[in-house]
Design a protein around this motif. Structure first.
Motif, PDB file in Angstrom:
ATOM      1  N   UNK A 158       0.853  -1.199   0.000  1.00 55.49           N
ATOM      2  CA  UNK A 158       0.000   0.000   0.000  1.00 55.49           C
ATOM      3  C   UNK A 158       0.887   1.247   0.000  1.00 55.49           C
ATOM      4  N   UNK A 159       0.439   2.263  -0.701  1.00 54.98           N
ATOM      5  CA  UNK A 159       1.196   3.522  -0.793  1.00 54.98           C
ATOM      6  C   UNK A 159       0.641   4.497   0.242  1.00 54.98           C
ATOM      7  N   UNK A 160       1.360   4.677   1.332  1.00 54.97           N
ATOM      8  CA  UNK A 160       0.878   5.512   2.419  1.00 54.97           C
ATOM      9  C   UNK A 160       0.940   6.987   2.064  1.00 54.97           C
ATOM     10  N   UNK A 161      -0.126   7.682   2.362  1.00 53.07           N
ATOM     11  CA  UNK A 161      -0.194   9.135   2.201  1.00 53.07           C
ATOM     12  C   UNK A 161      -0.631   9.702   3.551  1.00 53.07           C
ATOM     13  N   UNK A 162       0.186  10.546   4.155  1.00 59.47           N
ATOM     14  CA  UNK A 162      -0.138  11.117   5.455  1.00 59.47           C
ATOM     15  C   UNK A 162      -0.429  12.606   5.308  1.00 59.47           C
ATOM     16  N   UNK A 163      -1.604  13.013   5.766  1.00 56.87           N
ATOM     17  CA  UNK A 163      -2.021  14.412   5.711  1.00 56.87           C
ATOM     18  C   UNK A 163      -2.201  14.949   7.124  1.00 56.87           C
ATOM     19  N   UNK A 164      -2.383  16.234   7.219  1.00 57.58           N
ATOM     20  CA  UNK A 164      -2.529  16.873   8.518  1.00 57.58           C
ATOM     21  C   UNK A 164      -3.853  16.598   9.197  1.00 57.58           C
ATOM     22  N   UNK A 165      -4.890  16.287   8.410  1.00 58.29           N
ATOM     23  CA  UNK A 165      -6.214  16.031   8.989  1.00 58.29           C
ATOM     24  C   UNK A 165      -7.005  15.118   8.092  1.00 58.29           C
ATOM     25  N   UNK A 166      -8.027  14.483   8.655  1.00 59.52           N
ATOM     26  CA  UNK A 166      -8.849  13.551   7.877  1.00 59.52           C
ATOM     27  C   UNK A 166      -9.667  14.267   6.805  1.00 59.52           C
ATOM     28  N   UNK A 167      -9.973  15.534   7.026  1.00 60.03           N
ATOM     29  CA  UNK A 167     -10.717  16.279   6.004  1.00 60.03           C
ATOM     30  C   UNK A 167      -9.954  16.298   4.686  1.00 60.03           C
ATOM     31  N   UNK A 168      -8.624  16.423   4.775  1.00 58.82           N
ATOM     32  CA  UNK A 168      -7.801  16.415   3.557  1.00 58.82           C
ATOM     33  C   UNK A 168      -7.836  15.041   2.893  1.00 58.82           C
ATOM     34  N   UNK A 169      -7.827  13.991   3.707  1.00 58.92           N
ATOM     35  CA  UNK A 169      -7.934  12.639   3.152  1.00 58.92           C
ATOM     36  C   UNK A 169      -9.259  12.458   2.414  1.00 58.92           C
ATOM     37  N   UNK A 170     -10.338  12.950   3.021  1.00 57.30           N
ATOM     38  CA  UNK A 170     -11.660  12.807   2.399  1.00 57.30           C
ATOM     39  C   UNK A 170     -11.754  13.574   1.086  1.00 57.30           C
ATOM     40  N   UNK A 171     -11.135  14.742   1.041  1.00 57.96           N
ATOM     41  CA  UNK A 171     -11.114  15.511  -0.202  1.00 57.96           C
ATOM     42  C   UNK A 171     -10.381  14.731  -1.287  1.00 57.96           C
ATOM     43  N   UNK A 172      -9.249  14.120  -0.921  1.00 54.99           N
ATOM     44  CA  UNK A 172      -8.503  13.299  -1.870  1.00 54.99           C
ATOM     45  C   UNK A 172      -9.282  12.089  -2.329  1.00 54.99           C
ATOM     46  N   UNK A 173     -10.018  11.478  -1.407  1.00 56.67           N
ATOM     47  CA  UNK A 173     -10.843  10.316  -1.766  1.00 56.67           C
ATOM     48  C   UNK A 173     -11.956  10.735  -2.720  1.00 56.67           C
ATOM     49  N   UNK A 174     -12.534  11.880  -2.473  1.00 61.60           N
ATOM     50  CA  UNK A 174     -13.630  12.355  -3.314  1.00 61.60           C
ATOM     51  C   UNK A 174     -13.162  12.667  -4.734  1.00 61.60           C
ATOM     52  N   UNK A 175     -11.973  13.279  -4.862  1.00 57.98           N
ATOM     53  CA  UNK A 175     -11.519  13.675  -6.206  1.00 57.98           C
ATOM     54  C   UNK A 175     -10.664  12.612  -6.895  1.00 57.98           C
TER      55      UNK A 175
END
Length: 280
Positions: A166-183
């Motif tokens: 798995x390619x780990x991506x670490x962001x400052x908050x889950x909101x950023x992860x959700x934005x990435x998942x959405x787009x």
């Protein structure tokens, strides 16, 4: 130098002034002390700072109940953001009195802070796009972009145990992860199922995501206190037990997670060692 004596009349005036100030303090504690509590600001259903400056979520309800049992009025509570990577530092520096922030108890963290509780049992899971049927098991995360937040153990657990490619991506908050998942720049977001359910239930995300239902681990949430503060830890344990017994715990679960259709586990054994608490 001898202390200057204050005339009795002046003392009486001073005492009246102090009493008037206390009466007009807005219902705070008698001694005017505040309690600073670390919470998450960006986790809907768990810990969220709303646009109007209020705070809501299960952890917020727990924090308010505990603070009340410790003798603090609602106006005495100061909420401070406790990001995952900052929690130990906030406690060690004394920036907060305790932390209620989806704080999973583990051995590494216990070397730095102490925990009251546990007060909630969650399971690590993944959130994927609703139309993505290619991720149906943890192994399907191999080669995919998997997002979590800096300081969280969730993504590393998946990579170490279940999907080493798995390619780990670490962001400052889950909101950023959700934005990435959405787009589409992120394939999956991993953390505790309660947190993921809170995000998925937001109006602007409804119908866009689904939980994998993998139950990858048991995550026991504890309330973090400064290392060695056994008195505060014991007082918080007492407050948590009372919260369960008078059904305030269950009401908080239903109010914050019920709208997402999320079914929580029963309350774990508060104050018991992690090995003695019920598994999911």
């Amino acid at each position: 130098m001898k202390p200057r004596k204050v005339p009795a009349a002046a003392t009486a005036v001073l005492m009246l002034a102090l009493a008037a100030t206390a009466c007009g303090s807005g219902g705070g504690s008698d001694d005017g002390k505040k309690v600073t509590v670390g919470i998450k600001f960006d986790q809907p259903g768990v810990g969220l700072k709303t646009p109007d400056g209020d705070y809501e979520g299960f952890d917020v309800d727990v924090a308010r109940y505990v603070a009340g049992q410790l003798g603090y009025a609602p106006s005495d509570i100061v909420f401070k953001e406790a990001k995952s990577a900052d929690r130990e530092t906030l406690l060690q520096r004394g920036d907060v009195d305790f932390i209620v922030a989806s704080y999973s108890i583990n051995d590494e963290r216990r070397t730095k802070v102490d925990f009251a509780g546990p007060y909630f049992l969650a399971h690590q899971d993944v959130l994927v796009r609703a139309g993505d049927d290619s991720i149906t098991s943890p192994a399907d995360l191999n080669g995919r972009k998997l997002c979590s937040v800096t300081g969280s153990t969730s993504a590393q657990n998946v990579k170490n145990e279940l999907a080493p490619r798995a390619q780990l991506q670490e962001y400052g908050g889950y909101s950023e992860c959700l934005t990435g998942l959405e787009n589409g720049t992120i394939d999956a977001v991993t953390t505790d199922d309660a947190i993921l359910a809170g995000y998925a239930a937001q109006d602007h995300f409804k119908g866009k995501f689904r939980l994998g239902g993998f139950e990858l681990s048991d995550e026991l949430y504890g309330i973090g206190v400064k290392k060695g503060d056994t008195e505060l830890r014991s007082d918080i344990d007492t407050a948590l037990r009372k919260m369960v017994l008078d059904s305030a715990w269950q009401r908080a679960v239903e109010a914050n997670f019920g709208p997402a259709g999320y079914r929580s586990e029963p309350p774990p054994g508060i104050g018991a060692p992690a090995a003695e608490t019920p598994a999911g």
